[in-house]
Scaffold this motif. Sequence first.
Motif, mmCIF file in Angstrom:
data_model
loop_
_atom_site.group_PDB
_atom_site.id
_atom_site.type_symbol
_atom_site.label_atom_id
_atom_site.label_comp_id
_atom_site.label_asym_id
_atom_site.label_seq_id
_atom_site.Cartn_x
_atom_site.Cartn_y
_atom_site.Cartn_z
ATOM 1 N N LEU A 103 19.832 112.115 -83.441
ATOM 2 C CA LEU A 103 18.463 112.375 -83.012
ATOM 3 C C LEU A 103 18.294 111.847 -81.597
ATOM 4 N N ASP A 104 17.706 112.641 -80.746
ATOM 5 C CA ASP A 104 17.393 112.206 -79.395
ATOM 6 C C ASP A 104 15.928 111.779 -79.389
ATOM 7 N N LEU A 105 15.680 110.481 -79.393
ATOM 8 C CA LEU A 105 14.343 109.945 -79.575
ATOM 9 C C LEU A 105 13.752 109.410 -78.276
ATOM 10 N N SER A 106 12.454 109.551 -78.159
ATOM 11 C CA SER A 106 11.722 108.970 -77.044
ATOM 12 C C SER A 106 11.121 107.650 -77.510
ATOM 13 N N ILE A 107 11.626 106.548 -76.941
ATOM 14 C CA ILE A 107 11.170 105.207 -77.295
ATOM 15 C C ILE A 107 10.540 104.589 -76.057
ATOM 16 N N GLY A 108 9.221 104.585 -76.025
ATOM 17 C CA GLY A 108 8.557 104.124 -74.812
ATOM 18 C C GLY A 108 8.911 105.044 -73.666
ATOM 19 N N ARG A 109 9.506 104.497 -72.621
ATOM 20 C CA ARG A 109 9.936 105.298 -71.473
ATOM 21 C C ARG A 109 11.425 105.614 -71.517
ATOM 22 N N ASN A 110 12.070 105.249 -72.607
ATOM 23 C CA ASN A 110 13.513 105.438 -72.715
ATOM 24 C C ASN A 110 13.852 106.512 -73.746
ATOM 25 N N ARG A 111 15.073 107.003 -73.663
ATOM 26 C CA ARG A 111 15.609 107.937 -74.642
ATOM 27 C C ARG A 111 16.716 107.234 -75.407
ATOM 28 N N VAL A 112 16.687 107.353 -76.724
ATOM 29 C CA VAL A 112 17.663 106.691 -77.589
ATOM 30 C C VAL A 112 18.297 107.722 -78.512
ATOM 31 N N SER A 113 19.607 107.621 -78.697
ATOM 32 C CA SER A 113 20.321 108.511 -79.603
ATOM 33 C C SER A 113 20.625 107.765 -80.890
ATOM 34 N N LEU A 114 20.162 108.314 -82.020
ATOM 35 C CA LEU A 114 20.363 107.677 -83.317
ATOM 36 C C LEU A 114 21.075 108.645 -84.259
ATOM 37 N N PRO A 115 22.240 108.258 -84.799
ATOM 38 C CA PRO A 115 22.891 109.115 -85.791
ATOM 39 C C PRO A 115 21.940 109.403 -86.950
ATOM 40 N N ILE A 116 21.821 110.659 -87.321
ATOM 41 C CA ILE A 116 20.874 111.045 -88.356
ATOM 42 C C ILE A 116 21.165 110.326 -89.676
ATOM 43 N N CYS A 117 22.436 110.114 -89.975
ATOM 44 C CA CYS A 117 22.790 109.482 -91.253
ATOM 45 C C CYS A 117 22.286 108.051 -91.358
ATOM 46 N N GLU A 118 21.961 107.417 -90.222
ATOM 47 C CA GLU A 118 21.504 106.037 -90.240
ATOM 48 C C GLU A 118 19.998 105.917 -90.449
ATOM 49 N N LEU A 119 19.308 107.047 -90.458
ATOM 50 C CA LEU A 119 17.868 107.035 -90.728
ATOM 51 C C LEU A 119 17.655 106.959 -92.233
ATOM 52 N N ILE A 120 17.062 105.878 -92.706
ATOM 53 C CA ILE A 120 16.861 105.658 -94.140
ATOM 54 C C ILE A 120 15.537 106.259 -94.597
ATOM 55 N N TRP A 121 14.472 105.919 -93.893
ATOM 56 C CA TRP A 121 13.164 106.501 -94.167
ATOM 57 C C TRP A 121 12.290 106.332 -92.935
ATOM 58 N N ALA A 122 11.167 107.037 -92.914
ATOM 59 C CA ALA A 122 10.264 106.965 -91.762
ATOM 60 C C ALA A 122 8.831 107.052 -92.246
ATOM 61 N N GLU A 123 7.944 106.468 -91.469
ATOM 62 C CA GLU A 123 6.525 106.498 -91.811
ATOM 63 C C GLU A 123 5.693 106.815 -90.579
ATOM 64 N N ALA A 124 4.603 107.528 -90.794
ATOM 65 C CA ALA A 124 3.716 107.898 -89.699
ATOM 66 C C ALA A 124 2.916 106.690 -89.238
ATOM 67 N N MET A 125 2.666 106.656 -87.923
ATOM 68 C CA MET A 125 1.826 105.617 -87.344
ATOM 69 C C MET A 125 1.005 106.259 -86.230
ATOM 70 N N GLY A 126 -0.099 106.876 -86.621
ATOM 71 C CA GLY A 126 -0.905 107.610 -85.649
ATOM 72 C C GLY A 126 -0.126 108.810 -85.129
ATOM 73 N N ARG A 127 -0.026 108.913 -83.821
ATOM 74 C CA ARG A 127 0.733 110.003 -83.213
ATOM 75 C C ARG A 127 2.213 109.660 -83.057
ATOM 76 N N SER A 128 2.583 108.493 -83.493
ATOM 77 C CA SER A 128 3.981 108.052 -83.443
ATOM 78 C C SER A 128 4.519 107.930 -84.864
ATOM 79 N N CYS A 129 5.748 107.468 -84.975
ATOM 80 C CA CYS A 129 6.307 107.194 -86.300
ATOM 81 C C CYS A 129 7.286 106.034 -86.195
ATOM 82 N N VAL A 130 7.428 105.327 -87.286
ATOM 83 C CA VAL A 130 8.352 104.194 -87.352
ATOM 84 C C VAL A 130 9.562 104.618 -88.168
#
Length: 233
Positions: free
Chosen positions: A127-154
């Motif tokens: 996943l190519d993620l926008s974290i603040g002003r940076n871009r981070v690459s996260l292997p999809i298999c390492e994502l366990i779960w996610a939750e919404a936080m307004g217009r963002s997500c954790v």
Amino acid sequence: MRFGIYSEDKAFRASLRQAVQAWSAGVCAEVTSKEWPDWPSFLNDRETGACGILFWDADSWNVQLETISDRLHGVGALFICSDSRLAAIDSYALHPNGFLTKQVTAEVLERSLYPCFHLWKEALCCLDLSIGRNRVSLPICELIWAEAMGRSCVLHSAHGQITANESLLDLAAHLPPDIFLRCQKSFLVNLRHIRAVGNGILTMSDGAEVPVGRNCRSAVFQAHTAFRSVWTS
């Protein structure tokens, strides 16, 4: 990333191929496979050394171990497959990375291939993620779960929490729907990381308990059951 399968047993080749496909889908990795049904086809293939990981059916070999060893030059990792305990002793000279019975499943492959992570990590989809002003690459298999936080997500990953600028809806659009599931309007889970399904609660591999919406429970249960069937068979 290419996997190789050597076996004279057509049924075993098919079952192992299916397990590799299920594993690669479950960890979101892009892999191809090459199969050899007999020794001459393996011997005459000049690209045998191009396999990152080779699965060898020890029950069907009829060649000298020294000859096999010569053909393994360039192979990243070797796994011996057999229903005979003696095969582990006979194949010791090949210095295999692992020994598998022929009841190989995606779940077994996940455990067996983990020590060889350095060989197939480049095959992982990210996943190519926008974290603040940076871009981070996260292997999809390492994502366990996610939750919404307004217009963002954790994102809860194997390396901790990440707050991404994307909404949960946008995140879900970049994930394989057969692996990731919205279990409630504000929550998304990785089916591979579910450890227990309770009454309205999913226990994840990181120990978190994620709530399941009342209207989603039947769909979540069915999806998890279907995934486990493929992952363990």
